[in-house]
Structure formats: C-alpha cells, structure tokens
Write an enzyme that holds these catalytic residues in place. Structure first.
Site, short mmCIF file in Angstrom:
data_model
loop_
_atom_site.label_atom_id
_atom_site.label_comp_id
_atom_site.label_asym_id
_atom_site.label_seq_id
_atom_site.Cartn_x
_atom_site.Cartn_y
_atom_site.Cartn_z
N HIS A 114 43.18 44.65 28.64
CA HIS A 114 44.03 44.44 27.33
C HIS A 114 43.07 43.64 26.38
O HIS A 114 42.90 44.33 25.57
CB HIS A 114 45.20 43.29 28.00
N GLU A 115 42.32 42.84 27.04
CA GLU A 115 41.22 42.43 25.87
C GLU A 115 40.28 43.45 25.37
O GLU A 115 39.98 43.17 24.36
CB GLU A 115 40.52 41.15 26.61
N HIS A 117 41.47 45.64 22.78
CA HIS A 117 41.67 44.99 21.55
C HIS A 117 40.12 45.41 20.71
O HIS A 117 40.13 45.77 19.60
CB HIS A 117 41.73 43.36 21.59
N GLU A 125 48.79 44.63 20.06
CA GLU A 125 49.16 43.94 21.29
C GLU A 125 49.76 45.17 22.56
O GLU A 125 49.56 45.12 23.67
CB GLU A 125 50.12 43.14 21.36
N HIS A 138 52.98 39.00 19.47
CA HIS A 138 53.07 38.96 20.93
C HIS A 138 54.73 38.85 21.35
O HIS A 138 54.90 39.59 22.35
CB HIS A 138 52.63 37.65 21.67
ZN LIG Z 1 46.17 40.33 23.26
#
Ligand SMILES: [Zn+2]
Length: 910
Positions: A401-402, A405, A425, A494
């Site tokens: 996930h990170e 980004h 997100e 989020h």
């Molecule tokens: Zn995130």
C-alpha cells in the site's frame, strides 16, 4: 495507512475557499457496442468540466509519425476544434514507452509560465515509425484561464496566511513552512496562488502537514488539503542521502545473510558488505537499491533519512532485535513489492527509473508509539506498533500500500483530497492486496483474500483485525459514501476509499487477476490525472481495458463492477435526502445568514474562483442572485435581517490598497456602503438588525477586540470596555446587543461573561459571569428576549450545555443540558424565537467511522422540551442558521459535496 486526520473542526478564520474536488460528474464511459476488428473504430468523447477540452477521447486511429512527444504535440495542434488546446501552454513531463509498444506522453498545462495545479493532458500512441498512431487522449486542460500571473500580495504575507491554517497558536509558533512557488488553481478564470507545505511543531497543530494554496492577489486561502506525510517538523533534517542510502557508495558489495523476521523465523536477506567487513540492509541485487533504516524509536521527519542509521550488524547474521522492530519484514517485503511491479507490470521501481527504495522502521510520532505507516514523498515510514499492533512493516499488504502511494505520486499524482485522494488510497489498497495474495498464493476465492492489514494485530482473528478495511465490502457511493467537509480526513480520503477499491477488487476476482492488475495499472500510469474523481477513474479503467484488448464481455464485467459500487455518472443525485437544496456545491467555510424568508451565502461561482455573496428566497421561486459587487475582491461571512446584509470583504488592486472591510447593501440591490476598512485588522462577527450593524475588530492600541456599532446608518464606532477586557463574539437583535466578554480574573484564570447591552440606554443591562471552572464559553446569541450561550461541561469538556439568561439580568436557565448521549458537542448554536438548533457531533470519533457518527443537527423548543433530529440526511450536517419557527438552513455534506439546504420542521426520529 490507517491514519485519519484530527485537524480542528474550527472552520477557517479567513475567507477560505476550498476547491470542491467532487466536481459535477463526467459522463461515464459506455462499453462500445460493436468494436469489430476490421472496421475503423469510432472515437468516443467524454466532455470535461470547467473546460471546453474533452476529459477523454478513445477509439482514435490517427497516424502520428515522429518521436512520441513531437507526435503527441502535433496531434493536439492538428485538431484545435476537438481539443481547444494551445500547444504553447504544454510542457512535456514524461514520455514512457512500454514493453507492449505503447507510448504515453504526459503534458503539464501552464498559464503564462505558471503551472496549473493538477492540469495534465495525456496522449497515448501505439506502434512506431511511420506506423505510429494515436489511440486515445485525455486528462485535464482548462480553457477558461485568464487569471493574472503576477502577485500583488507580498510573499511574506502569503506565507503568514498559510501558517494560519495551523489553528493552534502554540503549534504555529514552531511550525515550518516550505515554499513551492507560484501555481494557478484551476476553475473558472483560475486563481494565481502560492503553494506552501506547513508542518505543525507538535500534535496540537493536528499532527498533520498540510498543503496550502494562498491566492496571491486576494490574500485568502484558495485551497488546502492534507499532505501525504504525517511526519512532524524538526525531527530529522532534509537533504541528500548519504552514499550508502542509494547503494551507490563505493566499496559496498552485494552479499547475502540471514535475519529473523518478526516471528523469529530465519529469513535469507540481500544485504551489503561494507569495506570494514560489517553488513547492512542495502539490497544491491535489484536495479533499484533497497535500503532499510532503523529510526530506533525516534520520530522521523520528511526527506531522505540523513540522520538515521541503516540497519547494521558486524556479521551477515542479524540479531533477533532486527526482527522484532520490523526491519527484516520491511526489507524483504520492499523487495517483493519491487519484483511484483517489475515482473508483472513492467515498472522499474516507484519512480519507474530504478530510483532508491528507502524504508524506515521502528518510528514513533510526537514521542508516542506509532501504529501506522506512511509514504512521505521520499520513503516509507513504519511505526513500531504498540501493545495492540505489531510493527506495520510486518504486513506485506501495508508495505505494498505505502509503496503504491509512491507509484501513484510518480504517475497520476492524485491530489490527496476528497474523491481524488480516496482513489489514491483505493489504488494503494488494491495493489497492496494484490501483491500480498499473489506472493502468498492466496486464491481470490479465499474468504480472507479481501482483508487489509489483517495480520497486524497481536491478538484476535484476522477478520477482527481488518475490521471494515476489507475489499469484499459491497460498499456503494449511494448508500455508503461518507459526506464530510474538507477539514475531516482531507474530505474523506480514507473514509471512502474502499468504495472504489471494492470495485477494483471485484474486477480482479471476476476477471483473471493478472489481466485485472494490468488494466488497473494502465489506468493509473496512463490515464489518471491529479484531479480525477471516481467516475473519471471508472472511465480510465475502461479505457485501459480497451487498450489491452479486453473483450466486450470483459468490459461489461468491468463496468458492472463499478455499477455495483454505484460508481457511475450522476451518483450524487441518487442519494436520498429529506431537505431542499438552495445552493449546490458551495465552496468555502463560512456559515449562511437567514432572516425573513431570505438566505445569504458566500460561495464561488465555480470551484476555485473568488468567493462572492449570493442571496435568494428560502421558499417560492427565484434563483440565487449575486449580492456582492464584481470587484475582484473576496466577499464572505454575511449577516442579514431579511432587508439588508452586511459582510466582510478582502482584497485590493495592489499590495498598497489591500484591505479588510465591512460592507453593507440592501438585499434588493442599490449602493454598497463601507462601514470599516483596515489594512491589518480583520473584522469578525458581523451582525445586522433593523438599521443597526455591529461587528468586532481588534483595537490596535491594546490588541484586544472591541464591539463596533453603526446605529441607524451612522458611522461604526467602538463601544468602551473595561481595561484588559476582550470580546469573543457579538450578537444583535431589535436594539439589543450581546457579546461574550473575557478577562483575566483574580486567580489568574480566564473569566467569561455573556453580556447584554441596550443601545437605547447606552449601557450594559445584564452580565452573567460564568465560574472559572466552566473553562470555555461559546458564542452568545440574542433571541426571544433572552441571551443564549454555550458552556463546555461533562465528558472531559467534550460536551456542551446551552444556557440562557434574561436580557434584564433576572436569571439563568438551562435550555439543553450538557449531559446525556445527544448533548451538544461544540459551540455551534443558532436559534429562532421558538427553537434552538445545535450540533451533536463526534469531535472524538469512537470506533468505526460511519454516516451515523458524522455531526448531525438537533433542535429543541426555546422553552425546553425533547430534542429532535432536524434532518435524517445521512451525511455530515454543518453550520446551521435558524430562520423563523422551526425552519433551519444548513450546509449538508451528504452528497459528497457541500450543499446549502433547508427544512421547515424537524424530521423527529431517524
Ligand atoms: Zn494510504
């Protein structure tokens, strides 16, 4: 990944216009009816908003020889009537050629040499040489820009205005400001702004860096949203990494070793051998160097980690602590994510150019354990966890996930606000999950396949650990979109992400996973641009699917998945509401003014444009008409008594003429009169009642606020106050003034006193001194012959009582008690002669976010009684203004944008 902004609910003191990123939805791209292979495809065109340039054109088949960048530019120039683009305003930012022979050229739009925020236009080509053809074109290019390109407000003033977005004075004092220079905020004519990143010095500032765009000609905040990084200022320096960070340092040799993972299992690790014979977590076996740092329980600032040590050991076998802080998992997982992007999608690292991949583990925040992870623009930062959570690098989907980004930032560059940020997100969730299930061999049919971060918890089941963060969620826009304003979670980035990632996950489960990953990646890398919303995201995925040769049945599957999550054009209009809309898509953070059947509201004509005042009837026909003059200044914070209005105006033609004013005008039109003008003192709390106008402004000689009164059309003059006394709010009704007075009492603590002043008698007629233990007293309000105010009370000061005193000083009664589950939660207060309306919210969110937990309006008779819900609308309800009887106008965020709405009577139970 779990972070949610806790920025103060207090809405801006300036005329903060906030670009509403949920613009009117573009048309959803239809699945082509019959794309027969042998016939020329028919171009499909999706209109843009705020521009004459199309958002997306697919089905092209136009010859375009030359280098991809030259060919793309020539193609746009050759079709002025289709694209309405001035090629001179385009600068190429990237031209990538994929292994499949396709090229994408990404252009940035400029306006008079200044970049236009989020305005990118993309051209997709296939083939090469003389056979090269344009397949599709799309993105955002704004045709209506006429904004000036030189600033009139000095840069130092703009910087101070940006700092003002940190509301806590203590946090502001130690904050840092990064100046990114000039940018044009699009929408209408556009606005020249200066872009700053502000970072608070401590958690009181919200704990979150913010991106602030300040209008360089009006001196007002044009746009603000959260930064990616939650990192506090001043924890580590920024600057070039030490040589070892990139793996480029001479003398570091690739090596292998073993290190225990978090659970103590030995794992083979790719590491670097230093010239002195010791070893560190520098993986030099991949084209991109993968380096892992240990924050050793300290806070981690932005930029490359120059002050931190790479995870290090004297020999190639690392000790147990390497595992328990999450370093081994971060290092190994970063390699897995890199391999996924390279092997499966043909992408070489986060920046696509084998740039360094840097992880920092064992981080804290503000001296507290950190149970979170972030991509901060340069690196991944993983908290060391706490008594509930393991270190966040332990979860491969969190690492994916990170790092995604990082990929998004280097491709679509989606702005971290509203639907756009929620899509960022969502893409991070999708790929984080896809990487984990692929690496672990988990089939999409496994009941746990859709869970996110499910192994982060030290105890409990994976399902309980993931909670609502799961992609098999069936959340839809129409039923589940959490309508919050931009100061809550940056507009719900989020809170709403799994609506979009749920659709992507359904596509992955229904198509085969590899095809889905390639289609979603192509949508991200080749179609999405920084301001795109959910519907543009749907169109991007469908266009990418067409490029990759999906069959009609497959494209219908993709469209069906978006349909099932309510991601289709016009979804906002399908959300049920029990209120009537007076003005749609308002910008800014001010409250409406209402009286005698009229409303007055500040909003921009188009998102991003300068705010003006509009007025209209609450019932009956007649649309909004403009009340403020068309003078290029910003106008807001209105008051009205139904006959005339007064408000605050900011701006000037040059920096010497820039000033803050109180203006007044009849609602029927006519001349505008200036009541107050200052180059430095911002007036506030403008009130109007039957020929009297009051407001407060700072007295420069004592730096305390005074009440200014214009009686019967006379000049505005300050009323005397005892030395050392300050005024926090002003109210005015039928010849009576009220205010909340504050001074430092005998014990050195603040004393608050709601105060009543008779204009006819020229003196104070009642003053209700609130005991110092009550701590905080909110705005005063005159109605029905009484003065109302709020006092913080139970639940640790999180709940509020509404009290009232007679205007003759004869006694105090409680209107609403601060006890009980539906007690007011802040100082929001409005009242007619019959009913009091207040907000019951969740300044402190407990447990899961839901529409039910968002702030709602409640109403109780002025004489007391049972509180009732004003409206059963499911989203957040803000900034109420009571008219007469039980009628209330407010700002409603249910539709995923801010609308001015009204109800005549409470809905009762919901
Ligand atoms: Zn995130």
């Amino acid at each position: 990944m779990h972070q949610r902004s806790r920025t103060p609910k207090a809405l801006g003191a300036g005329l903060a216009a906030v670009l509403s990123l949920g613009l009117a939805a573009p048309a959803a791209l239809a699945v082509p009816a019959a794309p027969a292979a042998d016939t020329d495809p028919v171009p499909t065109l999706v209109d843009g908003q705020e521009t004459a340039t199309p958002q997306l054109v697919t089905g092209l088949h136009e010859s375009a020889p030359g280098s991809p960048a030259d060919a793309a530019r020539a193609h746009l120039a050759a079709h002025p009537e289709r694209y309405r683009i001035d090629p001179g305003q385009l600068a190429e930012v990237a031209a990538e050629r994929g292994a499949d022979g396709r090229s994408t050229v990404r252009f940035q739009q400029y306006h008079g040499g200044v970049p236009v925020l989020g305005a990118q236009y993309l051209v997709h080509l296939t083939g090469d040489g003389a056979g090269q053809r344009v397949e599709s074109v799309g993105g955002k290019y704004f045709t209506g820009l006429t904004a000036p390109t030189t600033a009139t407000v000095p840069a130092a003033v703009l910087r101070d205005l940006a700092l003002g977005e940190i509301k806590d004075p203590g946090a502001r004092a130690g904050a840092t400001v990064e100046d990114h220079g000039a940018v044009v905020v699009p929408g209408g004519a556009g606005r020249l702004a200066r872009h700053f990143t502000v970072r608070a010095a401590d958690p009181a500032g919200g704990g979150q860096a913010r991106e602030v765009y300040v209008d360089a000609n009006l001196g007002v905040v044009a746009l603000v949203h959260d930064s990616r990084s939650s990192a506090p200022a001043g924890t580590t320096g920024t600057g070039a990494a030490k040589g070892t960070a990139t793996g480029a340092a001479a003398g570091v040799e690739p090596a292998t070793g073993t290190a225990p993972d978090f659970f103590g299992r030995p794992v083979k690790v790719d590491i670097g051998r230093l010239p002195d014979g010791s070893y560190q977590f520098s993986d030099l076996t991949r084209p991109a160097a993968v380096t892992t740092y240990d924050a050793a329980g300290e806070g981690v600032g932005p930029g490359l980690p120059t002050d931190l040590a790479v995870v290090h050991a004297p020999g190639p076998d690392f000790p147990a602590a390497t595992g328990t802080v999450g370093a081994t998992d971060a290092h190994v997982n970063a390699g897995i994510v890199y391999d996924f992007y390279r092997d499966r999608l043909g992408r070489d690292g986060l920046d696509g150019k084998a740039g360094p991949i840097i992880s920092v583990v064992n981080a804290t925040a503000w001296g507290e354990p950190l149970a979170n992870a972030s991509w901060d623009g340069s690196k991944m930062v993983y908290g060391g966890g706490n008594d509930k959570f393991r270190p966040f690098s332990v979860a491969l989907d969190v690492v994916g996930h990170e790092m995604t980004h990082g990929v998004v930032e280097n491709t679509a560059g989606l702005l971290m606000a509203g639907q756009t940020g929620a899509m960022d997100e969502a893409l991070a969730d999708y790929f984080g999950n896809a990487i984990e299930v692929t690496a672990r061999g988990i089939p999409m049919t496994d009941p746990k396949a859709g869970l996110l971060g499910e192994n982060l918890c030290r105890t409990g089941t994976p399902e309980a650990c993931a909670g609502s963060r799961r992609l098999d969620n069936h959340r839809t826009t129409v039923d589940d979109y959490l309508g919050v304003p931009t100061d809550v979670d940056s507009g719900g980035v989020h809170l709403n992400s799994t609506i979009f990632s749920g659709a992507l996950w359904d596509i992955r489960r229904t198509l085969d996973p590899l095809t889905a990953d390639r289609v979603v990646y192509r949508a991200l890398a080749a179609y999405l641009t920084p301001l795109d919303d959910f519907v543009a995201g749907r169109n991007a995925v469908l266009a990418a699917g067409q490029d990759l040769g999906l069959s009609r049945a497959q494209l219908r599957t993709v469209a069906g998945a978006f349909d099932a999550h309510g991601i289709r054009a016009g979804w906002q209009s399908r959300i049920g509401a029990d209120s009537r809309t007076l003005l749609r898509g308002i910008t800014g953070t001010g409250a409406p003014a209402v009286a005698a059947g009229r409303w007055v509201m500040a909003s921009a004509e188009r998102p991003g444009a300068t705010e003006a005042l509009y007025t209209g009837p609450i019932t009956g026909g007649g649309g909004p008409t403009r009340l403020s003059p068309e003078d290029g200044r910003a106008h807001g914070y209105p008051a009205t008594d139904g006959t005339s209005a007064a408000w605050i105006s900011l701006g000037g033609q040059g920096q010497d003429s820039w000033k803050m004013e109180v203006l007044t005008r009849s609602l029927a039109g006519g001349p505008v009169r200036t009541l107050y003008s200052s180059p430095s003192r911002l007036p506030a709390d403008v009130r109007v009642s039957g020929g009297d106008i009051a407001f407060r402004a700072s007295d420069p000689s004592v730096n305390l606020n005074r009440v200014f009164l214009s009686h019967d059309g006379g000049p505005a003059v300050p009323l005397p106050l005892p030395a050392g006394h300050d005024v926090l709010s002003v109210t005015l009704k039928d010849g009576v003034l009220g205010w909340t007075e504050r001074w430092v009492g005998d014990q050195g603590t603040d004393v608050y006193a709601p105060t009543v002043y008779s204009i006819a008698l020229g003196k104070v007629t009642a003053q209700y001194v609130v005991p110092a233990s009550k701590a905080k007293v909110g705005p005063a309000l005159l109605t029905g012959g009484r003065l109302l105010w709020t006092e913080t009370s139970g639940d640790g000061g999180r709940r509020t009582s509404i009290r009232s005193g007679a205007v003759d000083g004869s006694g105090v009664t409680d209107v609403v008690s601060g006890d009980g589950p539906n007690a007011p939660s802040n100082g929001t207060l409005t009242a007619s002669d019959r009913a009091v309306t207040y907000q019951v919210g969740t300044d402190e969110q407990r447990g899961e976010w839901s529409n039910a937990a968002l702030p709602k309006l409640w109403q109780v008779p002025l004489a007391g009684g049972t509180p009732e819900r004003v409206s059963c609308n499911r989203g957040g309800q803000y900034r109420p203004a009571a008219e007469q009887g039980t009628r209330v106008v407010w700002v409603d965020a249910t539709a995923g944008r801010s609308d001015l709405v009204v109800r005549d009577r409470p809905a009762g139970g919901c």
